[in-house]
Design a protein around this motif. Structure first.
Motif, PDB file in Angstrom:
ATOM      1  N   PHE A 230      14.486  -2.503  -2.566  1.00  0.00           N
ATOM      2  CA  PHE A 230      15.394  -1.365  -2.377  1.00  0.00           C
ATOM      3  C   PHE A 230      16.414  -1.620  -1.273  1.00  0.00           C
ATOM      4  O   PHE A 230      16.886  -0.697  -0.631  1.00  0.00           O
ATOM      5  CB  PHE A 230      14.612  -0.076  -2.121  1.00  0.00           C
ATOM      6  CG  PHE A 230      13.554  -0.179  -1.044  1.00  0.00           C
ATOM      7  CD1 PHE A 230      12.319  -0.743  -1.333  1.00  0.00           C
ATOM      8  CD2 PHE A 230      13.776   0.299   0.231  1.00  0.00           C
ATOM      9  CE1 PHE A 230      11.341  -0.849  -0.353  1.00  0.00           C
ATOM     10  CE2 PHE A 230      12.804   0.199   1.214  1.00  0.00           C
ATOM     11  CZ  PHE A 230      11.575  -0.376   0.918  1.00  0.00           C
ATOM     12  N   ARG A 233      20.121  -0.501  -2.392  1.00  0.00           N
ATOM     13  CA  ARG A 233      20.217   0.949  -2.328  1.00  0.00           C
ATOM     14  C   ARG A 233      20.339   1.401  -0.871  1.00  0.00           C
ATOM     15  O   ARG A 233      21.168   2.260  -0.548  1.00  0.00           O
ATOM     16  CB  ARG A 233      18.972   1.521  -3.001  1.00  0.00           C
ATOM     17  CG  ARG A 233      18.388   2.704  -2.328  1.00  0.00           C
ATOM     18  CD  ARG A 233      17.226   3.226  -3.112  1.00  0.00           C
ATOM     19  NE  ARG A 233      17.476   4.608  -3.388  1.00  0.00           N
ATOM     20  CZ  ARG A 233      16.862   5.304  -4.296  1.00  0.00           C
ATOM     21  NH1 ARG A 233      15.974   4.760  -5.051  1.00  0.00           N
ATOM     22  NH2 ARG A 233      17.147   6.551  -4.459  1.00  0.00           N
ATOM     23  N   VAL A 390       5.140  -1.067   5.768  1.00  0.00           N
ATOM     24  CA  VAL A 390       6.043  -1.136   4.624  1.00  0.00           C
ATOM     25  C   VAL A 390       7.453  -0.840   5.108  1.00  0.00           C
ATOM     26  O   VAL A 390       7.640   0.033   5.942  1.00  0.00           O
ATOM     27  CB  VAL A 390       5.632  -0.110   3.553  1.00  0.00           C
ATOM     28  CG1 VAL A 390       6.660  -0.047   2.447  1.00  0.00           C
ATOM     29  CG2 VAL A 390       4.277  -0.453   2.985  1.00  0.00           C
ATOM     30  N   ILE A 458       5.992  -8.387  -2.326  1.00  0.00           N
ATOM     31  CA  ILE A 458       4.851  -7.503  -2.529  1.00  0.00           C
ATOM     32  C   ILE A 458       3.575  -8.222  -2.095  1.00  0.00           C
ATOM     33  O   ILE A 458       3.244  -9.276  -2.628  1.00  0.00           O
ATOM     34  CB  ILE A 458       4.717  -7.084  -4.005  1.00  0.00           C
ATOM     35  CG1 ILE A 458       6.060  -6.616  -4.567  1.00  0.00           C
ATOM     36  CG2 ILE A 458       3.641  -6.023  -4.166  1.00  0.00           C
ATOM     37  CD1 ILE A 458       6.513  -5.266  -4.149  1.00  0.00           C
TER      38      ILE A 458
ATOM     39  N   ALA B  99       5.104  -2.139  -5.936  1.00  0.00           N
ATOM     40  CA  ALA B  99       4.438  -1.622  -4.741  1.00  0.00           C
ATOM     41  C   ALA B  99       3.508  -0.468  -5.114  1.00  0.00           C
ATOM     42  O   ALA B  99       2.386  -0.373  -4.630  1.00  0.00           O
ATOM     43  CB  ALA B  99       5.479  -1.168  -3.737  1.00  0.00           C
ATOM     44  N   GLY B 138      12.202   3.495  -5.194  1.00  0.00           N
ATOM     45  CA  GLY B 138      12.715   2.919  -3.947  1.00  0.00           C
ATOM     46  C   GLY B 138      12.160   3.602  -2.717  1.00  0.00           C
ATOM     47  O   GLY B 138      12.754   3.587  -1.660  1.00  0.00           O
ATOM     48  N   ALA B 139      11.009   4.242  -2.851  1.00  0.00           N
ATOM     49  CA  ALA B 139      10.350   4.858  -1.700  1.00  0.00           C
ATOM     50  C   ALA B 139       8.991   4.179  -1.526  1.00  0.00           C
ATOM     51  O   ALA B 139       7.960   4.819  -1.439  1.00  0.00           O
ATOM     52  CB  ALA B 139      10.202   6.356  -1.916  1.00  0.00           C
ATOM     53  N   CYS B 140       9.045   2.836  -1.436  1.00  0.00           N
ATOM     54  CA  CYS B 140       7.812   2.046  -1.461  1.00  0.00           C
ATOM     55  C   CYS B 140       6.897   2.346  -0.279  1.00  0.00           C
ATOM     56  O   CYS B 140       5.696   2.092  -0.334  1.00  0.00           O
ATOM     57  CB  CYS B 140       8.150   0.569  -1.493  1.00  0.00           C
ATOM     58  SG  CYS B 140       9.280   0.147  -2.826  1.00  0.00           S
ATOM     59  N   GLY B 141       7.457   2.899   0.790  1.00  0.00           N
ATOM     60  CA  GLY B 141       6.635   3.250   1.940  1.00  0.00           C
ATOM     61  C   GLY B 141       5.672   4.371   1.627  1.00  0.00           C
ATOM     62  O   GLY B 141       4.682   4.575   2.322  1.00  0.00           O
ATOM     63  N   LEU B 142       5.981   5.131   0.586  1.00  0.00           N
ATOM     64  CA  LEU B 142       5.148   6.281   0.224  1.00  0.00           C
ATOM     65  C   LEU B 142       4.249   5.969  -0.963  1.00  0.00           C
ATOM     66  O   LEU B 142       3.619   6.851  -1.526  1.00  0.00           O
ATOM     67  CB  LEU B 142       6.030   7.490  -0.133  1.00  0.00           C
ATOM     68  CG  LEU B 142       7.024   7.938   0.929  1.00  0.00           C
ATOM     69  CD1 LEU B 142       7.948   9.013   0.369  1.00  0.00           C
ATOM     70  CD2 LEU B 142       6.297   8.488   2.135  1.00  0.00           C
TER      71      LEU B 142
END
Lengths: 575, 177
Positions: A230, A233, A390, A458, B99, B138-142
């Protein structure tokens, strides 16, 4: 008002300097403060917008709205700890701020000048609170070049971008440099395409510039389809002007006057920030006719993608821009020779563009001094999966996986053991313990059977089954293959079916053998990069985790164990 | 000029749309500088207006642009963002990025399917829910992430699935009362 010369830009820069002086610690006289609130997608999803509203209301009710400004910035990168709030000039970094914490920040920090201890980041290893961003292990090894303005400026305010030196590179290029000189700088810097392939950017510009055609195009590839990446973005959301400025510089260099940003429709926040930025750039005349008082005209329009991974491939992207199915074409001719509507077209990725303005202002030598011999500069990685921290990290090329995963990423959560890291998304491969000390650059990754890709990283721990991971990726590429060539259309489907058969415990050694053979067949015979690389997860997991494949298979060919299975063909795993 | 061709690949039951919606789409198409290369743009707009892209709408666009219906359908079916089926009142999107996958998104999507009795891209009989697995939010932290309409739920556990469904069931019931 329109900017007609570098002097006029400079005047605006000086006028706007006050806006960001507190943040850059240049203003020590006032008592004012800036509260920077992360507006990236992760924090946004965690209600950072509501926090902003509450902060503003609280400050207003105390009559402090003039002194203390609340600013929504782009992504800070430390998504695991979102929503993030930074207070300047105190340089205090608060993490996991909830709606209720807004009051504490205003009353404790702003009014009483006492830091809110419980919102400070705690170093998981030392079990100590860390006050500033610089002291956090997450940021220590990072070098933010492409992300330089993310988390610093308000992406919806062009004046803040100008205050940090924005549009100077464009001004210089247009008024003081020839097209060839611009290309020369980019070539000298050693910048390579950050979308995955790693093609030298300056060379691409040069080829496009040498084509003889009345009309040329420059396209920004913002179709980030890699699951788990991401960065594009975040750059568009956090610093859209740097991309626009770079596109204009590129357009000047190659001789184009029209630009397109091909962006995923699934990225509403990025689209809205980009639309605002384009409007502002036109208002100030850094886009449009006669930019910086020269004869150079340039404008950018948006084209929306519609959800197809293959559209990240440049010829497919161009077909999609033309309103067609996003199927790739044979190359050559390359888009630089024959692209959008048959005209020479230069396609660069978002992150590649984000590097251009800095290269122009700080020089090719400076950029080339970062990184390794053949991979210059920095790379942004989206670090996710089974990892403590992350987030988005930007590091100099040549750093090792171990440093990223264990120093910056803080290691594997819940005391589990590290198993593998997948780079390059579905096109890449896994890297195991053995590869942890590999310096990361384009070539060394290819050597160990993976690739840079767009920069998704990942991390997997001991609980993850690698055959399942390979199946997951194959399901993805099977769905996303455009269907134009047979290996891509049928090959990926068969690969997936075989993997499914293996994971459901119905496969024999002969199936694994066939899987191996087909993987190389698809790799060697597909039309475009998407399916040529689609078998990579299979090949690489087979190489490193062969025993996990075997564990699914009962040796039905030799039920009594009267002999080991001998492969029918000798296509071994190329190491 | 090519005549629009009949396409017979979608479900026969078609909803009738008010003329205003077609007018809105038509005036959008007319407002474009050129329709050359604008098909995807027009489809985005049409899906925005109608909620999905039924056969009639596709044919309308084909006639308007003077291209074969098959060409329009070819583009619609190629891209995952375009849909030819109406969606439920709430769209449950489970992120299937890597993720989220390694953190158990596959189990969550299974649980949703089991609880609602539908597959991905299907709508429940009461028209309340549609399940979609999306590529990457695109909110891989969550991670793992579930998005219901525009609301994002982060770090979702399998146990949370019922709660999430119930929030929207209750909302629906309140409206009925």
């Amino acid at each position: 008002m329109q900017i007609r010369s570098l002097e006029e830009l400079n005047k605006i820069k000086q006028k706007s300097a006050g806006k960001i002086a507190l943040r850059l610690h240049r203003d020590t006289t006032t008592t004012g403060k800036n509260i920077l609130v992360c507006g990236g997608t992760g924090c946004h999803a965690n209600e950072s917008d509501k926090i902003i509203k509450i902060l503003e209301a609280l400050l207003k009710s105390r009559g402090m709205a003039e002194q203390v400004k609340v600013i929504r910035t782009g992504c800070f990168g430390f998504c695991e700890q979102g929503p993030i709030i930074k207070i300047e000039p105190d340089n205090v970094f608060y993490v996991r701020v909830g709606l209720k914490d807004a009051k504490a920040i205003v009353e404790e920090h702003i009014v009483n000048g006492r830091w809110v201890e419980r919102l400070l980041y705690e170093d998981p290893q030392k079990k100590e609170k860390v006050n500033t961003q610089e002291e956090m292990t997450f940021y220590k090894k990072q070098l933010r070049v492409a992300l330089r303005n993310c988390g610093l400026i308000n992406p919806e305010d062009i004046y803040e971008y100008i205050a940090v030196g924005g549009y100077e590179a464009l001004g210089k290029a247009l008024t003081q440099m020839s097209r060839a000189e611009v290309i020369e700088i980019v070539k000298k810097s050693g910048l390579r395409g950050r979308g995955g392939g790693g093609f030298p950017t300056g060379l691409k510009w040069e080829i496009t510039s040498k084509q003889e055609d009345e009309e040329k195009f420059i396209i920004c590839n913002a179709d980030e389809g890699d699951p788990g990446a991401f960065m594009d973005r975040s750059i568009l959301e956090g610093d859209p002007h740097s991309v626009i400025e770079a596109m204009a510089i590129g357009a000047y260099a190659i001789g184009a006057d029209k630009g397109i940003v091909y962006i995923r429709a699934e990225y509403p926040l990025a689209i809205s920030r980009l639309t605002t930025a384009l409007r502002q750039a036109r208002e100030l005349g850094v886009l449009g006719k006669g930019i910086f008082g020269t004869s150079f005209n340039f404008d950018v329009r948006l084209k929306y993608g519609a959800g197809a991974f293959v559209c990240g491939e440049e010829t497919a992207l161009i077909n999609s821009c033309e309103g067609k199915r996003g199927e790739p074409n044979y190359k050559p001719p390359y888009p630089a020779e024959e692209g959008y509507w048959g005209h020479p077209t230069c396609v660069n990725n978002v992150e590649t563009f984000a590097n251009i303005p800095v290269i122009m202002t700080r020089g090719a030598e400076w950029f080339a001094s970062i990184g390794t011999e053949k991979s210059k500069g920095t790379k942004v990685f989206a670090l996710a999966g089974k990892i403590n921290n992350v987030g988005l990290v930007e590091v100099p090329m040549g750093i090792t996986f171990r440093e990223i995963i264990f120093d910056i990423g803080g290691g594997i959560p819940h005391g589990k053991k590290f198993k593998a890291v997948q780079t390059g998304g579905p096109s890449g491969g896994v890297i195991t313990e053995k590869g942890l000390d590999t310096p990361i650059d384009y070539d060394s990754l290819l050597e160990i059977g993976s690739m840079m890709g767009s920069g998704g990283m990942i991390v997997m721990d001991e609980d993850d089954n690698m055959v399942n991971i390979a199946k997951f990726y194959l399901e993805f590429t099977m769905d996303e293959a455009c269907g134009r060539c047979v290996p891509g259309r049928i090959g990926t489907k068969r690969l997936f079916e075989m993997l499914h058969k293996i994971t459901s415990g119905k496969a024999t050694m002969a199936d694994i053998d066939a899987l191996k053979q087909l993987a190389y067949m698809v790799k060697d015979s597909s039309l475009c990069g998407l399916c040529q690389t689609a078998p990579n997860p299979v090949i690489s997991t087979m190489k490193h985790f062969w025993h996990e494949y075997l564990a699914f298979v009962e040796d039905v060919d030799h039920p009594q164990g009267e002999g080991r299975y001998i492969p029918k063909n000798k296509i071994g795993l190329k190491s | 000029m090519t005549k629009p061709q009949e396409i017979d690949v979608m479900e026969p039951v078609e909803q009738e749309f008010p003329k205003e919606k077609y007018d809105e789409l038509e005036s959008f198409i007319n407002s474009l500088e050129t329709t050359k290369g604008a098909l995807i743009e027009i489809l985005h707009k049409a899906q925005h207006i109608f909620g999905y892209l039924p056969r009639d709408v596709q044919l309308f666009i084909a006639r308007k642009l003077g291209i074969p219906g098959a060409e329009v359908y070819g583009v619609v079916s190629f891209y995952s963002y375009f849909t030819t089926k109406p969606s439920g009142k709430h769209t449950i999107s489970v992120c299937m990025g890597t993720a989220c996958f390694v953190r158990g998104a596959d189990k969550i999507v299974e649980k949703f399917k089991e609880r609602l009795g539908i597959e991905s891209n299907e709508t429940t009989e009461d028209g309340l829910f549609t399940i979609k697995d999306v590529r990457c939010i695109g909110a891989c932290g969550l991670a793992p992430v579930v998005m219901v309409d525009d609301k994002v739920y982060g770090r979702v556990k399998v146990e949370d699935v019922d709660d999430i469904i119930n929030i929207y069931r209750r909302k629906g019931a309140e409206v009925c009362r």
